[in-house]
Design a protein around this motif. Structure first.
Motif, PDB file in Angstrom:
ATOM      1  N   VAL A   1       0.901  -1.134   0.021  1.00 27.55           N
ATOM      2  CA  VAL A   1       0.023   0.018   0.095  1.00 27.55           C
ATOM      3  C   VAL A   1       1.023   1.367  -0.142  1.00 27.55           C
ATOM      4  CG1 VAL A   1      -1.655   1.125   1.253  1.00 27.55           C
ATOM      5  CG2 VAL A   1      -1.748  -1.287   1.160  1.00 27.55           C
ATOM      6  N   TYR A   2       2.000   1.271   0.721  1.00 27.09           N
ATOM      7  CA  TYR A   2       2.981   2.372   0.778  1.00 27.09           C
ATOM      8  C   TYR A   2       3.325   2.571  -0.710  1.00 27.09           C
ATOM      9  CZ  TYR A   2       7.313   4.891   2.029  1.00 27.09           C
ATOM     10  OH  TYR A   2       8.428   5.986   2.196  1.00 27.09           O
ATOM     11  N   GLU A   3       3.868   1.546  -1.489  1.00 33.68           N
ATOM     12  CA  GLU A   3       4.382   1.849  -2.592  1.00 33.68           C
ATOM     13  C   GLU A   3       3.363   2.328  -3.635  1.00 33.68           C
ATOM     14  OE1 GLU A   3       7.395   1.671  -3.629  1.00 33.68           O
ATOM     15  OE2 GLU A   3       8.512   1.024  -1.494  1.00 33.68           O
ATOM     16  N   LYS A   4       2.137   1.997  -3.524  1.00 35.13           N
ATOM     17  CA  LYS A   4       0.922   2.494  -4.290  1.00 35.13           C
ATOM     18  C   LYS A   4       0.652   3.728  -4.026  1.00 35.13           C
ATOM     19  CE  LYS A   4      -1.652  -1.751  -5.031  1.00 35.13           C
ATOM     20  NZ  LYS A   4      -3.082  -2.492  -4.905  1.00 35.13           N
ATOM     21  N   LEU A   5       0.806   4.371  -2.753  1.00 37.51           N
ATOM     22  CA  LEU A   5       0.191   5.541  -2.569  1.00 37.51           C
ATOM     23  C   LEU A   5       1.175   6.736  -2.168  1.00 37.51           C
ATOM     24  CD1 LEU A   5      -2.378   4.815   0.174  1.00 37.51           C
ATOM     25  CD2 LEU A   5      -2.661   5.007  -2.189  1.00 37.51           C
ATOM     26  N   LYS A   6       2.603   6.576  -2.066  1.00 34.99           N
ATOM     27  CA  LYS A   6       3.567   7.540  -1.802  1.00 34.99           C
ATOM     28  C   LYS A   6       3.492   8.494  -2.676  1.00 34.99           C
ATOM     29  CE  LYS A   6       7.802   5.025  -3.190  1.00 34.99           C
ATOM     30  NZ  LYS A   6       9.137   4.535  -2.794  1.00 34.99           N
ATOM     31  N   GLY A   7       3.342   8.279  -3.952  1.00 34.93           N
ATOM     32  CA  GLY A   7       3.555   9.323  -5.028  1.00 34.93           C
ATOM     33  C   GLY A   7       2.613  10.621  -4.905  1.00 34.93           C
ATOM     34  N   HIS A   8       1.598  10.339  -3.824  1.00 38.67           N
ATOM     35  CA  HIS A   8       0.273  11.316  -4.035  1.00 38.67           C
ATOM     36  C   HIS A   8       0.650  11.878  -2.801  1.00 38.67           C
ATOM     37  CE1 HIS A   8      -2.232   8.907  -6.776  1.00 38.67           C
ATOM     38  NE2 HIS A   8      -1.872   7.878  -6.171  1.00 38.67           N
TER      39      HIS A   8
ATOM     40  N   GLU B   1       8.544  20.636  12.764  1.00 43.43           N
ATOM     41  CA  GLU B   1       8.444  21.919  11.825  1.00 43.43           C
ATOM     42  C   GLU B   1       8.666  21.591  10.461  1.00 43.43           C
ATOM     43  OE1 GLU B   1      12.585  24.580  11.229  1.00 43.43           O
ATOM     44  OE2 GLU B   1      11.968  23.886  13.154  1.00 43.43           O
ATOM     45  N   PHE B   2       9.292  20.309  10.144  1.00 43.80           N
ATOM     46  CA  PHE B   2       9.113  19.973   8.833  1.00 43.80           C
ATOM     47  C   PHE B   2       7.848  19.560   7.848  1.00 43.80           C
ATOM     48  CE2 PHE B   2      10.038  16.722   5.543  1.00 43.80           C
ATOM     49  CZ  PHE B   2      10.926  17.374   4.472  1.00 43.80           C
ATOM     50  N   LEU B   3       6.863  18.943   8.947  1.00 46.32           N
ATOM     51  CA  LEU B   3       5.874  18.475   8.393  1.00 46.32           C
ATOM     52  C   LEU B   3       4.585  19.444   8.591  1.00 46.32           C
ATOM     53  CD1 LEU B   3       5.661  14.839   9.995  1.00 46.32           C
ATOM     54  CD2 LEU B   3       6.113  15.510   7.948  1.00 46.32           C
ATOM     55  N   GLN B   4       5.068  20.582   9.024  1.00 43.73           N
ATOM     56  CA  GLN B   4       3.785  21.743   9.400  1.00 43.73           C
ATOM     57  C   GLN B   4       2.997  22.068   8.026  1.00 43.73           C
ATOM     58  OE1 GLN B   4       5.210  25.254  10.803  1.00 43.73           O
ATOM     59  NE2 GLN B   4       3.255  26.149  11.429  1.00 43.73           N
ATOM     60  N   ASN B   5       3.749  22.120   6.848  1.00 37.35           N
ATOM     61  CA  ASN B   5       2.883  22.336   5.523  1.00 37.35           C
ATOM     62  C   ASN B   5       2.974  21.380   4.744  1.00 37.35           C
ATOM     63  OD1 ASN B   5       2.329  24.985   6.385  1.00 37.35           O
ATOM     64  ND2 ASN B   5       4.439  25.288   5.921  1.00 37.35           N
ATOM     65  N   LYS B   6       3.243  19.951   4.821  1.00 32.83           N
ATOM     66  CA  LYS B   6       3.477  18.645   4.162  1.00 32.83           C
ATOM     67  C   LYS B   6       2.147  17.965   4.361  1.00 32.83           C
ATOM     68  CE  LYS B   6       7.718  19.705   3.019  1.00 32.83           C
ATOM     69  NZ  LYS B   6       8.280  20.566   3.816  1.00 32.83           N
ATOM     70  N   ARG B   7       1.899  17.464   3.131  1.00 32.10           N
ATOM     71  CA  ARG B   7       0.782  16.305   3.013  1.00 32.10           C
ATOM     72  C   ARG B   7       1.867  15.070   3.330  1.00 32.10           C
ATOM     73  NH1 ARG B   7      -2.791  13.152  -0.987  1.00 32.10           N
ATOM     74  NH2 ARG B   7      -4.464  12.674   0.017  1.00 32.10           N
ATOM     75  N   TYR B   8       1.666  14.126   4.190  1.00 34.23           N
ATOM     76  CA  TYR B   8       2.704  12.983   4.474  1.00 34.23           C
ATOM     77  C   TYR B   8       2.114  11.817   4.425  1.00 34.23           C
ATOM     78  CZ  TYR B   8       1.792  13.825   9.371  1.00 34.23           C
ATOM     79  OH  TYR B   8       1.132  14.154  10.356  1.00 34.23           O
ATOM     80  N   LEU B   9       2.681  10.665   4.195  1.00 35.18           N
ATOM     81  CA  LEU B   9       2.430   9.283   4.568  1.00 35.18           C
ATOM     82  C   LEU B   9       3.608   8.622   5.150  1.00 35.18           C
ATOM     83  CD1 LEU B   9       0.555   6.613   3.621  1.00 35.18           C
ATOM     84  CD2 LEU B   9       2.023   6.598   1.797  1.00 35.18           C
ATOM     85  N   ILE B  10       3.107   8.088   6.222  1.00 36.58           N
ATOM     86  CA  ILE B  10       4.040   7.421   7.171  1.00 36.58           C
ATOM     87  C   ILE B  10       3.548   6.066   7.715  1.00 36.58           C
ATOM     88  CG2 ILE B  10       5.265   7.442   9.363  1.00 36.58           C
ATOM     89  CD1 ILE B  10       5.330  10.555   9.190  1.00 36.58           C
ATOM     90  N   VAL B  11       4.407   4.923   7.316  1.00 36.15           N
ATOM     91  CA  VAL B  11       4.103   3.817   8.015  1.00 36.15           C
ATOM     92  C   VAL B  11       4.933   3.202   9.089  1.00 36.15           C
ATOM     93  CG1 VAL B  11       3.895   1.242   7.452  1.00 36.15           C
ATOM     94  CG2 VAL B  11       3.555   2.875   5.652  1.00 36.15           C
TER      95      VAL B  11
END
Length: 812
Positions: A219-226, A275-285
């Motif tokens: 699932v991570y490999e499918k979605l990380k590009g989004h 601080e880094f993730l404040q303005n990011k759309r992130y995916l974390i497993v």
């Protein structure tokens, strides 16, 4: 590595050869016995290796297995005996001197020393004769009971059956994976507009081996590009949370914050993540969480920012009693160092034992026995992991061959033979009572978890031949324990990081065989003067606050020194220059002026084996005017100069023929800097951070054929104004370009965004980070349009990845 097959045979044969040297003055009869042993054991080693190469469809008979096991045990005993003798004789060189004693007292002192040497040789002769007798018995027993031509029926699962089991179990697990992954994707991504902007967490639960990690990875490999950034982090049992958070920060791509957070604790890394993730759309497993406390720590870093971030966790809470799966990320460097100190790796012509160990590591990866976990900047494996099923196989073989005993968790404690290597994990009070009754005098390697140390406080004097002692994280270990440990003269590997030790005693100089020492995250302020007697020390890890002793240049075998040395005077650089075997060097300058320049360059000239160099807080030192007069560190492949800044690129860099990666922070960028950088012959990766834009010039620096950059494949430049443009013939092999600039500063200084990207003939990928603060909307659009137009004109049609930071421009 054939140690499981041949025991200590290879190292024993080398030591027997040493014994035959004239300096040990063995009696004639003993020399003959040693020569006989060496010849006999060489033949037996060849037989053992033939047994190990038997086809898997022709399993060994019971007699062959018994003979091989008995011989292996014999080699361990023999090596312990021989090394004890060598240590007793060599230790006299490091005993307290007689301080010039004269007359009767001096005569008595010399006489006692002579008697000790005579007794050691006599004891050695007795033990060699006993070993010779045992070797003969083992050989005769094999002949007496051997039944040729009959293959015994295996009494347990064969390697083939285990392999087939693993293969078909894996195949069965993969059935339906597509359906499960699609369902998980729907759970993560579907929903109305409001829910799609919220942070969403989905958990996958089940017992070990069910396929949770496989599913999450798919699932991570499918979605990380989004997503703007992504990370797949393995947690596992008893994690080092600082390492987990650091891995997450590294994978998310925040390299600058990672360097800044290296010296801080969990709180500092969490702050950097937020601080880094404040303005990011992130995916974390978060793979394999074993406890709520881990989630309670990590969740503080996973900020809810309304960008639609997603988190996947996997857990086997129902199976929490099961021991950890040497699936947790195992750091490559720690593995190889341990192999070396255990004696599994031998030096080869032209290679250090560590370099040979690296080849073994790569071989295991190529055979899929271990799997890559994380990579470093040089695209080499930084850490690895072992699958559950492979771990079960390794544990089974280790137990059967008496290679390693693991106590803890659900595994019962029962021992029927000598214990050579012991790992204590989650033992309880009842287990500790059983351990107290066991004979551990043959122990070579001991690893104790913090939980186990609570119940098992060993008397270190009961381990006379121990070589590897790992007490990482055992906070109960204090200065009294450390004093006892300094009497373990056979130690090669000593790990005392995250213990309560505050002082290293003078007796540390007695550990003449020590190769690996980890004192990181302790409260040790300084090391004693006797520390420099550790002539075989190859790897040293210290806390940032620990001071090296004077004359530390005597540590002639040192190859890696971590985490960093704080240079407080030019004299320290002269001491550092004596460590000619050093391969990794991290230095921080307490201050840096012209008086440091020449000693530093001279130091580099002497460090001929240096492969990686990092310099922090140099602040305008390291003058560009001084070059290296001698060949210098021709093995040096990587340099990082930051976060402090220097005025110019040092001229000595152009003489480094193997330098392939450079990350450098400059006060300003000048033509002279480009001339030096362009002439580095093997440079493939270049990252230039410019602190200030040039206020006195309004013409960009033009990179053309005058600056060869013969091998450059990746180039990143930032972060003020974009100060360079590319003329025809520039950077002919450049494949990836990363631009990081401020719209407003670029316009103020140069008036346009014409970087001439169309002139880079091999360009495949362009990554652009635009700082939009204080810029108007139209200016930002002009920057985007100019870059896209140039790339459209580029005949190679490179891809563009563009990201904007700051939203002040929206109001324009």
């Amino acid at each position: 590595m054939d140690d499981v097959v041949t025991g200590a045979m290879s190292t024993l044969l080398a030591k027997l050869g040493d014994l035959l040297a004239e300096e040990y003055e063995l009696q004639a009869g003993v020399r003959g016995d040693v020569a006989f042993l060496r010849a006999e054991l060489e033949s037996m080693e060849a037989a053992l290796l033939r047994i190990s190469e038997a086809p898997v469809d022709q399993p060994l008979g019971a007699q062959d297995r018994l003979w091989a096991r008995e011989l292996r045990e014999l080699t361990y005993d023999a090596e312990d005996c021989v090394e004890a003798f060598l240590v007793r004789l060599d230790h006299r060189h490091h005993a307290p001197p007689n301080n010039g004693l004269q007359g009767l007292r001096g005569f008595v002192h010399r006489g006692l020393s002579l008697l000790r040497r005579v007794k050691a040789r006599r004891d050695m002769g007795t033990e060699v004769r006993d070993i010779k007798r045992r070797v003969a018995e083992v050989s005769e027993r094999r002949v007496r009971y051997k039944v040729d031509g009959v293959a015994a029926k295996p009494d347990g699962p064969t390697v083939d059956s285990l392999r087939l089991s693993a293969l078909y179990t894996k195949a069965a697990e993969l059935v339906g994976t597509g359906e499960r992954s699609d369902e998980l994707v729907r759970m993560l991504m579907e929903g109305d507009e409001a829910s799609s902007r919220q942070l969403k967490v989905v958990s996958v639960a089940g017992f070990g081996g069910l396929g949770k990690t496989t599913l999450a990875k798919l699932v991570y490999e499918k979605l990380k590009g989004h997503f703007d950034c992504a990370a797949f982090v393995t947690v596992s049992l008893n994690p080092n949370m600082k390492k987990v958070l650091r891995n997450m920060l590294c994978q998310l791509g925040n390299e600058c914050s990672l360097n800044d957070a290296m010296c801080g604790g969990e709180g500092r890394i969490i702050d950097k993540l937020r601080e880094f993730l404040q303005n990011k759309r992130y995916l974390i497993v978060l793979d394999d969480i074993w406890s709520y406390s881990v989630w309670d720590t990590v969740k503080y870093a996973l900020i809810e920012n309304g960008r639609g971030s997603r988190i996947i966790t996997t857990t086997r809470i129902l199976d929490v009693a099961k021991q950890a799966s040497e699936d947790y990320g195992i750091v490559r460097e720690e593995v190889i160092c341990r192999w070396v100190c255990e004696g599994f790796v031998q030096k080869q012509h032209g290679k250090t034992s560590y370099q040979v160990g690296e080849e073994y590591f790569e071989d295991l990866i190529s055979k899929s026995m271990i799997q890559p976990h994380l990579y470093n900047h040089g695209n080499t494996v930084w850490s690895c992991w072992v699958h559950d099923m492979m771990l079960d196989l390794i544990t089974s073989i280790s137990e059967e061959e008496n290679f390693l005993k693991v106590f803890g968790g659900l595994q019962p404690i029962s021992v029927q033979s000598k214990i050579r290597r012991l790992s204590l994990q989650n033992i309880n009070a009842e287990d500790s009572k059983k351990l107290a009754t066991m004979n551990l005098s043959h122990l070579r390697s001991l690893t104790v978890s913090p939980e186990a140390f609570t119940y098992f406080l060993p008397a270190f004097s009961s381990f006379p031949v121990i070589r590897v002692l790992d007490l990482h994280g055992c906070s109960q270990v204090d200065d009294n324990h450390c004093k006892q440990i300094c009497n373990l003269f056979h130690l090669r590997y000593l790990r005392l990081s995250r213990t309560s030790i505050t002082e290293i005693p003078n007796e540390i100089g007695s550990l003449q065989l020590l190769q690996f020492l980890d004192l990181d995250m302790t409260k040790i302020k300084e090391l004693p003067s006797t520390f420099v007697q550790l002539s075989q020390l190859e790897y040293l890890s210290l806390d940032n606050q620990t001071r090296l002793p004077e004359c530390f240049g005597n540590l002639k075998s040192l190859q890696k020194l971590l985490p960093q040395i704080t240079i407080r005077s030019p004299a320290m650089l002269r001491d550092l220059s004596r460590l000619s075997e050093l391969r990794l060097l991290l230095v921080r300058f307490n201050e840096c002026d012209e008086s440091y320049d020449e000693p530093f360059v001279q130091c580099l000239s002497n460090l001929v084996n240096l492969e990686s160099l990092q310099i922090f807080d140099c602040h305008n030192g390291l003058s560009s005017s001084i070059g290296i007069s001698t060949p210098g560190p021709q093995q040096l492949r990587s340099i990082n100069i930051g976060p402090g800044t220097i005025n110019r690129v040092p001229r000595w860099m152009s003489s480094l023929s193997a330098l392939s990666s450079l990350d450098i922070t400059l006060l300003t960028l000048q033509e002279e800097d480009l001339q030096i950088l362009g002439s580095v012959p093997s440079l493939r990766n270049l990252y230039v951070w410019v602190k200030e834009h040039r206020k006195d010039r309004h013409q960009r620096l033009v990179i053309g054929s005058d600056y060869p950059f013969r091998c450059l494949a990746r180039f990143r430049i930032g972060r003020g104004a974009m100060e360079v443009e590319f003329a025809p013939g520039a950077m002919l092999k450049l494949q990836t370009l990363h631009l990081d600039f401020h719209v407003r500063h670029t316009l103020d200084q140069f008036g346009n965004f014409d970087f001439s990207l169309e002139n880079l003939p091999s360009l495949e990928r362009v990554i652009v980070h635009i700082n939009c603060y204080y810029a108007e909307l139209g200016e930002v659009q002009d920057a985007e349009a100019s870059i896209k137009k140039a790339l459209d004109l580029n005949p190679n049609k490179p891809t563009l990845e563009l990201e904007k930071h700051g939203d002040s421009w929206r109001s324009g």
